[in-house]
Design a protein around this motif. Structure first.
Motif, short mmCIF file in Angstrom:
data_model
loop_
_atom_site.label_atom_id
_atom_site.label_comp_id
_atom_site.label_asym_id
_atom_site.label_seq_id
_atom_site.Cartn_x
_atom_site.Cartn_y
_atom_site.Cartn_z
N UNK A 30 0.99 -1.06 -0.08
CA UNK A 30 -0.03 0.22 0.01
C UNK A 30 0.80 1.29 -0.08
N UNK A 31 0.66 2.26 -0.95
CA UNK A 31 1.29 3.62 -0.96
C UNK A 31 0.42 4.65 -0.95
N UNK A 32 0.93 5.62 -0.47
CA UNK A 32 -0.02 7.08 -0.77
C UNK A 32 0.85 7.85 -1.59
N UNK A 33 0.35 8.37 -2.49
CA UNK A 33 1.12 9.42 -3.61
C UNK A 33 0.15 10.83 -3.24
N UNK A 34 1.02 11.96 -3.00
CA UNK A 34 0.58 13.07 -3.33
C UNK A 34 0.79 13.64 -4.84
N UNK A 49 -3.02 22.95 -5.51
CA UNK A 49 -3.92 22.08 -4.83
C UNK A 49 -3.29 20.77 -4.83
N UNK A 50 -3.28 19.73 -3.87
CA UNK A 50 -2.94 18.62 -3.79
C UNK A 50 -3.96 17.60 -3.61
N UNK A 51 -3.74 16.60 -4.40
CA UNK A 51 -4.59 15.18 -4.59
C UNK A 51 -4.02 14.15 -3.84
N UNK A 52 -4.47 13.48 -2.94
CA UNK A 52 -3.70 12.17 -2.20
C UNK A 52 -4.44 11.06 -2.82
N UNK A 53 -3.74 10.00 -3.37
CA UNK A 53 -4.31 8.95 -3.92
C UNK A 53 -3.56 7.76 -3.40
N UNK A 54 -4.47 6.66 -2.91
CA UNK A 54 -3.93 5.43 -2.40
C UNK A 54 -3.79 4.48 -3.68
N UNK A 77 3.72 5.89 -11.57
CA UNK A 77 2.50 4.80 -11.60
C UNK A 77 1.71 4.96 -12.68
N UNK A 78 1.58 3.70 -13.49
CA UNK A 78 0.48 3.50 -14.42
C UNK A 78 -0.32 2.23 -13.92
N UNK A 79 -1.73 2.28 -13.93
CA UNK A 79 -2.61 1.37 -13.36
C UNK A 79 -4.07 1.57 -13.73
N UNK A 80 -5.04 1.17 -12.95
CA UNK A 80 -6.42 1.20 -13.33
C UNK A 80 -7.12 1.69 -12.01
N UNK A 81 -8.30 2.16 -12.01
CA UNK A 81 -9.17 2.55 -10.82
C UNK A 81 -9.76 1.24 -10.52
N UNK A 82 -9.94 1.31 -9.20
CA UNK A 82 -10.90 -0.18 -8.68
C UNK A 82 -11.50 0.54 -7.37
N UNK A 83 -13.06 0.40 -7.53
CA UNK A 83 -13.83 0.80 -6.36
C UNK A 83 -14.01 -0.43 -5.36
N UNK A 84 -13.73 -0.40 -4.18
CA UNK A 84 -13.82 -1.43 -3.05
C UNK A 84 -15.01 -0.91 -2.37
N UNK A 95 -19.68 1.45 2.96
CA UNK A 95 -18.56 2.42 2.74
C UNK A 95 -17.75 2.13 1.43
N UNK A 96 -17.14 2.96 0.88
CA UNK A 96 -16.39 2.48 -0.56
C UNK A 96 -15.34 3.62 -0.55
N UNK A 97 -14.27 3.10 -1.21
CA UNK A 97 -13.01 3.69 -1.54
C UNK A 97 -12.45 3.41 -2.88
N UNK A 98 -12.02 4.31 -3.50
CA UNK A 98 -11.52 4.29 -4.91
C UNK A 98 -10.03 4.30 -4.94
#
Length: 155
Positions: A30-34, A49-54, A77-84, A95-98
Motif C-alpha cells: 500500500x502506497x500513498x501518493x501526493x 492543490x494537492x490530491x492524495x491517492x492510495x 505509476x500506471x494502473x487502473x481504478x478500482x472501487x472497493x 462504505x467505499x473507496x476508490x
C-alpha cells in the motif's frame, strides 16, 4: 459498449510503503501518493492543490516498492481504478473507496546516498560486511552501447 480504465500518476510518496503478504504468499504493498496541481486564477493569483491517492501494488512490484521506496520519493505509476465497497462493522453503513491498482512503476530521481535509504541506521557490522562484499566482488564488465549499466537497474 466500449470501456477504458487507465490511470497515470506522477507524484511523491506520502508515507513509507507498507508491504504484507497474503496467506498464499503474494506480496501486497500500500502506497500513498501526493499529486500537485498548480494553476493561476483570473486575478493572477497562483494556487496549488494537492490530491492524495492510495495505490496498491501486487507481487514482485510490491516487493520492489518496499525495498527501494521511502516517504518523499518521486514515483511514476500506471494502473487502473478500482472501487472497493464494504459494510462498516461499527456503524453498519455501506462504505467505499476508490484506489489505483498499480500495474507498472518507475522509480524517479537519484538513488539515495549511502546505498539503500536505510543506511543511516545500519550498524557498523552491516557497513563493514557491505564494504568487504564490495571489495571482494569481481570488477564490472564493460557494457556495450545498447546494454544498460547494472548499477542503473534498481531490481
Amino acid at each position: 459498449m466500449a470501456s477504458f480504465n487507465k490511470v497515470i500518476l506522477l507524484g511523491n510518496l506520502t508515507r513509507d510503503p507498507e508491504v504484507r503478504y497474503t496467506p498464499k504468499g503474494s506480496a501486497v504493498c500500500d502506497l500513498g501518493i501526493a499529486v500537485n496541481r498548480q494553476y493561476t486564477l483570473d486575478n493572477g493569483e497562483k494556487r496549488e492543490e494537492v490530491t492524495y491517492v492510495d495505490v496498491v501494488l501486487w507481487a514482485r512490484l510490491a516487493e520492489i516498492a518496499g525495498e527501494y521506496l521511502k516517504k518523499g520519493r518521486p514515483i511514476f505509476i500506471e494502473g487502473r481504478l478500482q472501487l472497493d465497497t464494504w459494510d462498516d462493522k461499527q456503524s453498519g453503513q455501506k462504505r467505499s473507496k476508490l484506489r489505483v491498482i498499480g500495474e507498472t512503476m518507475q522509480l524517479l530521481g537519484s538513488r539515495p546516498s549511502g546505498g539503500g535509504g536505510g543506511a543511516a541506521e545500519a550498524s557498523e557490522e552491516d557497513r563493514s560486511s557491505r564494504s568487504a562484499a564490495k571489495t571482494s566482488a569481481p570488477p564490472p564488465k564493460p557494457a556495450g552501447p545498447s546494454e544498460p549499466d547494472d548499477d542503473e537497474i534498481p531490481f
